[in-house]
Write an enzyme that holds these catalytic residues in place. Structure first.
Site, PDB file in Angstrom:
ATOM      1  N   GLU A  99       0.858  -1.187   0.000  1.00  0.00           N
ATOM      2  CA  GLU A  99       0.000   0.000   0.000  1.00  0.00           C
ATOM      3  C   GLU A  99       0.891   1.233   0.000  1.00  0.00           C
ATOM      4  O   GLU A  99       1.928   1.246   0.672  1.00  0.00           O
ATOM      5  CB  GLU A  99      -0.909  -0.011   1.232  1.00  0.00           C
ATOM      6  N   ASP A 149      -9.163   0.985  -7.523  1.00  0.00           N
ATOM      7  CA  ASP A 149      -9.796   2.166  -8.115  1.00  0.00           C
ATOM      8  C   ASP A 149     -10.309   1.808  -9.504  1.00  0.00           C
ATOM      9  O   ASP A 149      -9.541   1.354 -10.354  1.00  0.00           O
ATOM     10  CB  ASP A 149      -8.776   3.299  -8.200  1.00  0.00           C
ATOM     11  N   LYS A 225     -16.301  -3.101   6.470  1.00  0.00           N
ATOM     12  CA  LYS A 225     -17.307  -2.063   6.696  1.00  0.00           C
ATOM     13  C   LYS A 225     -17.645  -1.363   5.386  1.00  0.00           C
ATOM     14  O   LYS A 225     -18.797  -1.025   5.120  1.00  0.00           O
ATOM     15  CB  LYS A 225     -16.790  -1.049   7.723  1.00  0.00           C
ATOM     16  N   GLU A 227     -17.612  -2.626   2.365  1.00  0.00           N
ATOM     17  CA  GLU A 227     -18.475  -3.465   1.546  1.00  0.00           C
ATOM     18  C   GLU A 227     -19.863  -3.601   2.157  1.00  0.00           C
ATOM     19  O   GLU A 227     -20.870  -3.616   1.444  1.00  0.00           O
ATOM     20  CB  GLU A 227     -17.847  -4.843   1.374  1.00  0.00           C
TER      21      GLU A 227
END
EC number: 2.1.1.33
Length: 246
Positions: A99, A149, A225, A227
């Protein structure tokens, strides 16, 4: 409703590194974000123990974790909720998260430390750099790409991480029968993923006939959370799992 993914995008492979997408176009945009005390603690105190860098070069997974075990990589883990849950639930498996956004990395490290996890390592680098320069060939049990994204505007489609060169690079890092698991809440991106994967050599779709080309959400993929909120709003989610066949 899509999380951001940490990887750059791709085009044809370069002569210097077959199968490796060039660095030019990124699939993410780095944004400044405010850090909480817990996130800062993760970066300052936990990073020296669990953090990795592209600058360290290629290392065996056994050297990274001090044992020989299955290893799963997650690209673009966001705030790290699902990755921490998986690492905690599967102590016999090693996990590597990639990340670029500092708050998410700090949050993951803080949570991993609080849970006493020893089977998790983290790169704060471009995922393509990590895959190309750090992870050994034919070494991974699986690679996860959850809610990257979608870059919905047509002019931005080239920024989508799922492109032919990317999935070929992933294939070279998967062990035989290792899997690439993707999930998205954008149906058009799911269709794009299918198009790319069906043209990619060396993969097979693992979906059952009744739901192909998609698979039902596997129990091992935690419901985040993010989803759950989408489900309440009536958003669909599409999971794809392809296995390396050679």
């Amino acid at each position: 409703m899509s999380d951001s993914s940490s990887s750059s995008e791709n085009a044809p492979a370069t002569p210097e590194s077959p199968g490796r997408p060039p660095r030019g176009i990124k699939s993410y945009v780095l944004r400044a974000g405010r850090m909480t005390a817990a996130q800062s603690r993760g970066l300052e105190e936990v990073w020296p123990r669990l953090g990795l860098s592209v600058a360290e070069g290629r290392q065996s997974l056994e050297a990274l974790f001090g044992r020989r075990a299955p290893c799963v990589v997650e690209v673009g883990f966001g705030m790290g909720q699902s990755l921490v849950e998986q690492a905690a639930a599967n102590p016999e498996t090693d996990f590597i998260g990639i990340e670029v956004h500092a708050p998410g990395v700090g949050k993951l490290l803080d949570e991993a430390d609080k849970r006493g996890l020893t089977n998790l390592r983290v790169y704060r680098d471009d995922a393509l750099e990590v895959l190309d320069k750090c992870l050994p060939e034919s070494s991974l049990t699986g690679l996860q790409l959850f809610f990257p994204d979608p870059w919905p505007k047509k002019k931005h489609h080239k920024r989508r991480i799922v492109q032919p060169a990317f999935v070929e690079l992933v294939r070279t890092r998967l062990a035989p029968h290792g899997y690439l698991h993707m999930a998205t809440d954008w149906e058009a991106y799911a269709e794009h993923m299918v198009e790319v994967m069906e043209e990619a050599p060396g993969y097979r779709n693992t979906a059952p006939p009744e739901s192909a080309p998609y698979v039902p959400r596997p129990e091992f993929r935690p419901l985040t959370k993010f989803e759950s909120r989408g489900e309440r709003l009536g958003h669909g989610v599409w999971d794809l799992i392809y296995a390396r066949v050679e």
